[in-house]
Design a protein around this motif. Sequence first.
Motif, PDB file in Angstrom:
ATOM      1  N   GLU A  40       0.839  -1.202   0.000  1.00  0.00           N
ATOM      2  CA  GLU A  40       0.000   0.000   0.000  1.00  0.00           C
ATOM      3  C   GLU A  40       0.874   1.251   0.000  1.00  0.00           C
ATOM      4  N   TRP A  41       0.425   2.266  -0.726  1.00  0.00           N
ATOM      5  CA  TRP A  41       1.157   3.528  -0.833  1.00  0.00           C
ATOM      6  C   TRP A  41       0.666   4.510   0.219  1.00  0.00           C
ATOM      7  N   ILE A  42       1.623   5.196   0.882  1.00  0.00           N
ATOM      8  CA  ILE A  42       1.306   6.247   1.854  1.00  0.00           C
ATOM      9  C   ILE A  42       2.118   7.480   1.474  1.00  0.00           C
ATOM     10  N   PHE A  43       1.436   8.609   1.291  1.00  0.00           N
ATOM     11  CA  PHE A  43       2.073   9.856   0.858  1.00  0.00           C
ATOM     12  C   PHE A  43       1.990  10.873   1.991  1.00  0.00           C
ATOM     13  N   GLU A  44       3.160  11.408   2.389  1.00  0.00           N
ATOM     14  CA  GLU A  44       3.192  12.254   3.580  1.00  0.00           C
ATOM     15  C   GLU A  44       4.028  13.509   3.381  1.00  0.00           C
ATOM     16  N   GLY A  45       3.804  14.455   4.286  1.00  0.00           N
ATOM     17  CA  GLY A  45       4.616  15.650   4.351  1.00  0.00           C
ATOM     18  C   GLY A  45       5.697  15.488   5.402  1.00  0.00           C
ATOM     19  N   PRO A  46       6.406  16.576   5.735  1.00  0.00           N
ATOM     20  CA  PRO A  46       7.440  16.503   6.766  1.00  0.00           C
ATOM     21  C   PRO A  46       6.829  16.297   8.147  1.00  0.00           C
ATOM     22  N   GLY A  47       7.628  15.780   9.070  1.00  0.00           N
ATOM     23  CA  GLY A  47       7.148  15.563  10.433  1.00  0.00           C
ATOM     24  C   GLY A  47       7.142  14.093  10.795  1.00  0.00           C
ATOM     25  N   GLU A  48       6.783  13.832  12.026  1.00  0.00           N
ATOM     26  CA  GLU A  48       6.781  12.465  12.534  1.00  0.00           C
ATOM     27  C   GLU A  48       5.666  11.635  11.905  1.00  0.00           C
ATOM     28  N   SER A  49       5.989  10.380  11.602  1.00  0.00           N
ATOM     29  CA  SER A  49       4.980   9.430  11.118  1.00  0.00           C
ATOM     30  C   SER A  49       4.561   8.537  12.286  1.00  0.00           C
ATOM     31  N   PRO A  50       3.342   7.979  12.263  1.00  0.00           N
ATOM     32  CA  PRO A  50       2.303   8.206  11.247  1.00  0.00           C
ATOM     33  C   PRO A  50       1.580   9.525  11.479  1.00  0.00           C
ATOM     34  N   ARG A  51       0.985  10.048  10.406  1.00  0.00           N
ATOM     35  CA  ARG A  51       0.252  11.302  10.453  1.00  0.00           C
ATOM     36  C   ARG A  51      -1.196  11.049  10.038  1.00  0.00           C
ATOM     37  N   PRO A  52      -2.115  11.941  10.419  1.00  0.00           N
ATOM     38  CA  PRO A  52      -3.514  11.773   9.991  1.00  0.00           C
ATOM     39  C   PRO A  52      -3.601  11.748   8.469  1.00  0.00           C
ATOM     40  N   THR A  53      -4.327  10.792   7.934  1.00  0.00           N
ATOM     41  CA  THR A  53      -4.395  10.633   6.483  1.00  0.00           C
ATOM     42  C   THR A  53      -5.837  10.579   5.989  1.00  0.00           C
ATOM     43  N   VAL A  54      -5.965  10.764   4.684  1.00  0.00           N
ATOM     44  CA  VAL A  54      -7.244  10.665   3.984  1.00  0.00           C
ATOM     45  C   VAL A  54      -7.065   9.640   2.875  1.00  0.00           C
ATOM     46  N   ARG A  55      -8.115   8.886   2.591  1.00  0.00           N
ATOM     47  CA  ARG A  55      -8.047   7.886   1.531  1.00  0.00           C
ATOM     48  C   ARG A  55      -8.457   8.497   0.194  1.00  0.00           C
ATOM     49  N   THR A  56      -7.684   8.175  -0.842  1.00  0.00           N
ATOM     50  CA  THR A  56      -8.042   8.550  -2.204  1.00  0.00           C
ATOM     51  C   THR A  56      -7.487   7.464  -3.113  1.00  0.00           C
ATOM     52  N   VAL A  57      -7.419   7.709  -4.421  1.00  0.00           N
ATOM     53  CA  VAL A  57      -6.871   6.703  -5.331  1.00  0.00           C
ATOM     54  C   VAL A  57      -5.524   7.171  -5.862  1.00  0.00           C
ATOM     55  N   LEU A  58      -4.695   6.219  -6.255  1.00  0.00           N
ATOM     56  CA  LEU A  58      -3.336   6.518  -6.685  1.00  0.00           C
ATOM     57  C   LEU A  58      -3.314   7.463  -7.880  1.00  0.00           C
ATOM     58  N   GLY A  59      -4.238   7.278  -8.817  1.00  0.00           N
ATOM     59  CA  GLY A  59      -4.265   8.131  -9.999  1.00  0.00           C
ATOM     60  C   GLY A  59      -4.450   9.597  -9.659  1.00  0.00           C
ATOM     61  N   ALA A  60      -5.238   9.881  -8.630  1.00  0.00           N
ATOM     62  CA  ALA A  60      -5.458  11.266  -8.219  1.00  0.00           C
ATOM     63  C   ALA A  60      -4.184  11.878  -7.652  1.00  0.00           C
ATOM     64  N   VAL A  61      -3.405  11.078  -6.934  1.00  0.00           N
ATOM     65  CA  VAL A  61      -2.145  11.567  -6.370  1.00  0.00           C
ATOM     66  C   VAL A  61      -1.132  11.843  -7.478  1.00  0.00           C
ATOM     67  N   VAL A  62      -1.005  10.921  -8.419  1.00  0.00           N
ATOM     68  CA  VAL A  62      -0.077  11.101  -9.541  1.00  0.00           C
ATOM     69  C   VAL A  62      -0.454  12.344 -10.343  1.00  0.00           C
ATOM     70  N   ASN A  63      -1.741  12.578 -10.476  1.00  0.00           N
ATOM     71  CA  ASN A  63      -2.224  13.737 -11.218  1.00  0.00           C
ATOM     72  C   ASN A  63      -1.856  15.042 -10.516  1.00  0.00           C
TER      73      ASN A  63
END
Length: 204
Positions: A40-63
């Motif tokens: 599974e892919w997890i996309f994050e910003g700077p800072g400590e992991s884990p961070r609050p996340t939202v679910r979407t689809v991979l194509g939307a992230v690549v876009n």
Amino acid sequence: MAQNTENRLDASMQQEVSVDEDVLALRAPLVLVRRNDQGEWIFEGPGESPRPTVRTVLGAVVNAWPHVSALAELEPGSAAVWSWDSHGWTSEFECTCGECEQPVATDLDRRTWPGELDPEDLVSVEETALSGQEVLTNILYTSGRIAMLGPGEQHRTSDQLASVAMANVIRRWPHTMRALCSVRSGYLLRWNAESLNWHEYEAV
């Protein structure tokens, strides 16, 4: 978010992924990509992991964040960190000497800011590209101002554009830093999704 038909990653563009809430809300740059042992892919910003996340689809992230397309070889159980210094992804690794420093996901700062650019300069950004509805494909420099545009004609009306500080443009799209340093007045830089680089054309 719109979806990109380009698929360079080892996964379906319809696969569900997790995105850092701050990244999705454009409050933080996307600088850390992890894959768990299940792939599974997890996309994050700077800072400590884990961070609050939202679910979407991979194509939307690549876009919305084209620089993640360079991670085609990222394997399950591994992670990659965006390096502002080298302007690219660097992988975490296992240190055998005890002296290595692991790459750390950080925000853009003065140390890594390019001297050629003024972080407070305003850039005209097409709102549909800023929000991720369209892919950022063009950097246009005319009439003394830079515009960041999605696909289509070069001309936009004022209601289609937002004024964004240069620093926030680069935080939004880390892969644009060097392009913004090199873009020349009267020219257009167009993103090539296959070769993952910018190509220069004379503006019309």
